[in-house]
Motif scaffolding. Structure first.
Motif, PDB file in Angstrom:
ATOM      1  N   ALA A 154      43.017  60.385  19.770  1.00  0.00           N
ATOM      2  CA  ALA A 154      41.443  59.792  19.629  1.00  0.00           C
ATOM      3  C   ALA A 154      41.370  58.087  19.967  1.00  0.00           C
ATOM      4  O   ALA A 154      41.037  57.376  20.514  1.00  0.00           O
ATOM      5  CB  ALA A 154      40.718  60.358  18.843  1.00  0.00           C
ATOM      6  N   THR A 155      43.315  57.719  19.548  1.00  0.00           N
ATOM      7  CA  THR A 155      43.196  56.222  19.447  1.00  0.00           C
ATOM      8  C   THR A 155      42.855  55.429  21.298  1.00  0.00           C
ATOM      9  O   THR A 155      42.676  54.558  21.412  1.00  0.00           O
ATOM     10  CB  THR A 155      43.885  56.004  19.114  1.00  0.00           C
ATOM     11  OG1 THR A 155      44.307  56.506  18.108  1.00  0.00           O
ATOM     12  CG2 THR A 155      44.891  54.060  18.907  1.00  0.00           C
ATOM     13  N   HIS A 197      37.791  53.806  11.677  1.00  0.00           N
ATOM     14  CA  HIS A 197      39.348  53.940  11.551  1.00  0.00           C
ATOM     15  C   HIS A 197      39.747  52.467  11.576  1.00  0.00           C
ATOM     16  O   HIS A 197      39.703  51.884  13.282  1.00  0.00           O
ATOM     17  CB  HIS A 197      39.286  54.911  12.650  1.00  0.00           C
ATOM     18  CG  HIS A 197      39.945  56.280  12.041  1.00  0.00           C
ATOM     19  ND1 HIS A 197      41.679  56.038  12.493  1.00  0.00           N
ATOM     20  CD2 HIS A 197      40.592  56.500  11.256  1.00  0.00           C
ATOM     21  CE1 HIS A 197      42.291  56.734  12.362  1.00  0.00           C
ATOM     22  NE2 HIS A 197      41.383  57.263  11.497  1.00  0.00           N
ATOM     23  N   SER A 199      42.224  53.071  13.809  1.00  0.00           N
ATOM     24  CA  SER A 199      42.938  52.918  15.298  1.00  0.00           C
ATOM     25  C   SER A 199      42.282  52.827  15.745  1.00  0.00           C
ATOM     26  O   SER A 199      42.307  52.244  17.056  1.00  0.00           O
ATOM     27  CB  SER A 199      43.145  54.470  15.425  1.00  0.00           C
ATOM     28  OG  SER A 199      42.057  55.880  15.413  1.00  0.00           O
ATOM     29  N   ASP A 272      33.268  57.124  17.547  1.00  0.00           N
ATOM     30  CA  ASP A 272      34.591  57.408  17.200  1.00  0.00           C
ATOM     31  C   ASP A 272      34.131  58.623  16.627  1.00  0.00           C
ATOM     32  O   ASP A 272      33.904  58.861  15.354  1.00  0.00           O
ATOM     33  CB  ASP A 272      35.438  56.737  16.627  1.00  0.00           C
ATOM     34  CG  ASP A 272      36.906  57.044  16.187  1.00  0.00           C
ATOM     35  OD1 ASP A 272      37.047  58.352  16.447  1.00  0.00           O
ATOM     36  OD2 ASP A 272      37.069  56.336  16.221  1.00  0.00           O
ATOM     37  N   ALA A 274      36.388  61.322  16.252  1.00  0.00           N
ATOM     38  CA  ALA A 274      38.296  62.402  16.341  1.00  0.00           C
ATOM     39  C   ALA A 274      37.511  63.689  15.891  1.00  0.00           C
ATOM     40  O   ALA A 274      37.831  64.686  16.881  1.00  0.00           O
ATOM     41  CB  ALA A 274      38.770  60.861  15.593  1.00  0.00           C
ATOM     42  N   ASP A 301      39.266  64.613  19.407  1.00  0.00           N
ATOM     43  CA  ASP A 301      40.539  65.644  20.194  1.00  0.00           C
ATOM     44  C   ASP A 301      40.288  66.469  19.808  1.00  0.00           C
ATOM     45  O   ASP A 301      39.189  67.308  18.984  1.00  0.00           O
ATOM     46  CB  ASP A 301      41.396  64.572  18.111  1.00  0.00           C
ATOM     47  CG  ASP A 301      41.759  63.517  18.409  1.00  0.00           C
ATOM     48  OD1 ASP A 301      43.084  63.218  18.987  1.00  0.00           O
ATOM     49  OD2 ASP A 301      42.453  62.579  17.115  1.00  0.00           O
ATOM     50  N   HIS A 303      43.857  67.674  19.741  1.00  0.00           N
ATOM     51  CA  HIS A 303      44.723  68.384  18.803  1.00  0.00           C
ATOM     52  C   HIS A 303      44.269  68.574  16.779  1.00  0.00           C
ATOM     53  O   HIS A 303      44.919  69.369  15.896  1.00  0.00           O
ATOM     54  CB  HIS A 303      46.187  67.388  18.779  1.00  0.00           C
ATOM     55  CG  HIS A 303      46.041  65.925  18.366  1.00  0.00           C
ATOM     56  ND1 HIS A 303      46.599  65.327  19.212  1.00  0.00           N
ATOM     57  CD2 HIS A 303      44.768  65.435  17.236  1.00  0.00           C
ATOM     58  CE1 HIS A 303      46.263  63.811  18.696  1.00  0.00           C
ATOM     59  NE2 HIS A 303      45.551  63.734  18.018  1.00  0.00           N
ATOM     60  N   LYS A 304      43.266  67.859  16.468  1.00  0.00           N
ATOM     61  CA  LYS A 304      42.857  67.466  15.303  1.00  0.00           C
ATOM     62  C   LYS A 304      41.908  69.625  15.028  1.00  0.00           C
ATOM     63  O   LYS A 304      42.648  70.200  14.802  1.00  0.00           O
ATOM     64  CB  LYS A 304      41.923  67.370  14.877  1.00  0.00           C
ATOM     65  CG  LYS A 304      42.571  65.547  14.163  1.00  0.00           C
ATOM     66  CD  LYS A 304      42.134  64.710  14.593  1.00  0.00           C
ATOM     67  CE  LYS A 304      42.854  63.508  13.994  1.00  0.00           C
ATOM     68  NZ  LYS A 304      42.056  61.580  13.611  1.00  0.00           N
TER      69      LYS A 304
HETATM   70  C1  LIG Z   1      42.729  60.866  13.952  1.00  0.00           C
HETATM   71  C2  LIG Z   1      41.440  59.694  13.828  1.00  0.00           C
HETATM   72  C3  LIG Z   1      41.595  58.773  15.040  1.00  0.00           C
HETATM   73  C4  LIG Z   1      42.673  58.857  15.836  1.00  0.00           C
HETATM   74  O1  LIG Z   1      43.022  59.656  16.359  1.00  0.00           O
HETATM   75  P1  LIG Z   1      44.959  59.914  16.868  1.00  0.00           P
HETATM   76  O2  LIG Z   1      44.459  61.292  17.754  1.00  0.00           O
HETATM   77  O3  LIG Z   1      45.615  59.633  15.966  1.00  0.00           O
HETATM   78  O4  LIG Z   1      44.673  58.707  17.878  1.00  0.00           O
HETATM   79  C5  LIG Z   1      40.556  57.503  15.383  1.00  0.00           C
HETATM   80  N1  LIG Z   1      39.633  57.947  14.609  1.00  0.00           N
HETATM   81  C6  LIG Z   1      39.079  58.891  14.289  1.00  0.00           C
HETATM   82  C7  LIG Z   1      37.639  59.062  13.258  1.00  0.00           C
HETATM   83  C8  LIG Z   1      40.032  59.600  13.513  1.00  0.00           C
HETATM   84  O5  LIG Z   1      40.390  60.668  11.854  1.00  0.00           O
END
Ligand SMILES: *Cc1c(COP(=O)(O)O)cnc(C)c1O
Length: 467
Positions: A154-155, A197, A199, A272, A274, A301, A303-304
């Protein structure tokens, strides 16, 4: 399926030996992976001190000479496997760490043998990538013509979306970032929520927007932006970053109240999402992100919460031309198509990570995906109820899959977190929520069952009582 037989060039003995070695190692690695998976559930979720000490085996200078790969694999398994955190057994609740869906894991093993560079020119890789991209747009209920692209997380997805936004806003004003750069361009106004966030701030910084340039809008008790505090005077040089899923509480910003006005006034809204954007894949939970589909770009994401292996993120942009303007590159030898992944993201060469997402969605379908999201949220509520019943304090309403808990004062809370991390039944991390230290429980592994939650609640309460 039949394939056209080929006339094989006679391979020499060295080639045959190399092929035999590859086959043997792939088989051996799969066997060891199976043994790892079989035993992972029986040990402490976070590795114990002796296992961590075993990592010293790796801390050696670069060897002068080689040795058999089979020995190297054995060393990796002997010292590496016991020193891993067990993230696939349903009782790791740290950060927002998705487990790995078995289908996605298996696909990763096969795709590893394929070793395709999906940047441009991979036949199977690109075909499957294109399908996975469309499925993601569909699953999230985003505008059907939107263009999605996989990347490392997500970054990177946020960075890609922010750069697409920046270049699009300037292009509409007659300024080409590709030609003229950023120096001398009229500054953009950048607006985020107070709970943005970290990131996303890093992504803004990488895209040329410093911290002092970023306006923060106040958030409410749940961590969502207060719609009444959002500026109504944004213009066509405005980039707004909203959030689906606060990393502590799971709360989402009030999209329906904010997005239409920003876009009417010519601005760009990037989301965002993620993990929280996946609420859109559940008929039960989609109302929490109502209106998110009206944004210009989204980051999420795989992977989450989607439970595919690291590293896998996705950016989605409403108008594919905006992504292409920012990301396409060409050279005489490349022959990429406009849809080639290298023209939809920062990386040129890249692994064919979309294959794992394809396998996950092909295995579980729309209903399986919704079930995964809903089940995690139900488990989070079960956690909150169990801990509250035992006298702990739940610090914010459980919106999705995140739970914030305090065990009395700051000191007892910190001691309880340390105790459960050492005890080994489960693992949860710490955070500070509106000034209060808290345990943060993220239910993001599809393997978690109600029994895992109950056993974890019991262990946490026992750890709390022990201090
Ligand atoms: C985990 C997260 C990110 C970053 O994601 P990565 O996959 O670790 O780069 C950004 N925003 C939120 C809200 C997140 O939970």
């Amino acid at each position: 399926m039949t394939t056209t037989p080929l006339t094989r060039v006679q391979t020499n003995p060295a080639s045959r030996a190399r092929r035999r070695e590859r086959i043997g190692l792939i088989t051996e690695a799969s066997r060891r992976a199976g043994t790892y998976a079989a035993g992972a559930g029986d040990r402490a979720i976070f590795p114990q001190a002796d296992a961590l000490a075993g990592l010293d085996a790796f801390r050696q200078p670069l060897p002068q000479d080689g040795r058999p790969a089979r020995e190297v694999l054995a060393e990796l398994d002997t010292f590496g496997s016991p020193a891993t955190t067990v993230v696939n057994e349903g009782r790791y609740f740290g950060y927002v760490t998705g487990g790995t869906d078995p289908a996605a894991q298996a696909a990763a093993i096969l795709a590893g043998a394929w070793d395709q560079n999906v940047g441009s020119g991979s036949t199977a890789g690109e075909a499957i990538d294109a399908v996975a991209c469309q499925w993601i747009v569909d699953a999230l209920g985003l505008p059907s013509q939107s263009v999605a692209a996989f990347n490392g997380g997500a970054t990177v997805a946020n960075l890609t979306g922010i750069i697409a936004a920046r270049d699009a806003l300037y292009a509409r004003a007659g300024w080409s970032v590709a030609e003229q750069g950023l120096v001398g361009a009229r500054p953009l106004r950048v607006i985020v929520g107070e709970e943005v966030h970290t990131s996303a701030l890093k992504a803004l910084r990488l895209a040329g927007f410093g911290a002092a340039q970023v306006e923060r809008v106040p958030t409410d008790a749940t961590g969502a932006i207060r719609a009444d505090a959002f500026p109504q005077d944004t213009d066509d040089h405005t980039l707004v970053l909203l959030q689906a899923g606060n990393v502590n509480t799971g709360a989402s910003d009030p999209f329906a109240d904010i997005i239409p006005g920003v876009r009417e006034r010519g601005g760009w809204v990037h989301i965002d999402g993620a993990f929280g954007l996946w609420a859109a894949a559940s008929p039960q939970l989609a109302h929490q992100v109502a209106g998110v589909e009206h944004a210009d770009s989204w980051a999420t994401d795989a992977h989450k919460w989607l439970s595919v292996p690291y590293d896998s993120g996705i950016v989605i942009v409403r108008d594919g031309n905006d992504l292409a303007r920012a990301m396409s590159a060409d050279a005489a030898y490349l022959h990429p198509t406009a849809e080639a992944p290298m023209n939809k993201g920062i990386q040129m060469s890249q692994r064919a990570r979309a294959i794992e997402t394809w396998a996950m969605l092909a295995t579980h379908g729309r209903t399986g995906l919704a079930d995964l999201i809903e089940r995690s949220c139900a488990h989070a509520r079960r956690f909150a109820a169990g801990l509250e019943e035992a006298g702990a304090e739940i610090l914010a309403p459980v919106a999705l899959n995140q739970v914030l808990v305090a065990f009395g004062d700051a000191e007892r809370t910190a001691a309880t977190i340390a105790a459960i991390q050492a005890e080994g039944t489960c693992w949860a991390g710490s955070t500070v929520w509106h000034g209060r230290p808290a345990m943060r429980i993220s239910v993001s592994d599809a393997a978690t069952t109600a029994d895992d939650v109950d056993a974890s609640v019991e262990a946490i309460v026992r750890s709390w009582a022990s201090i």
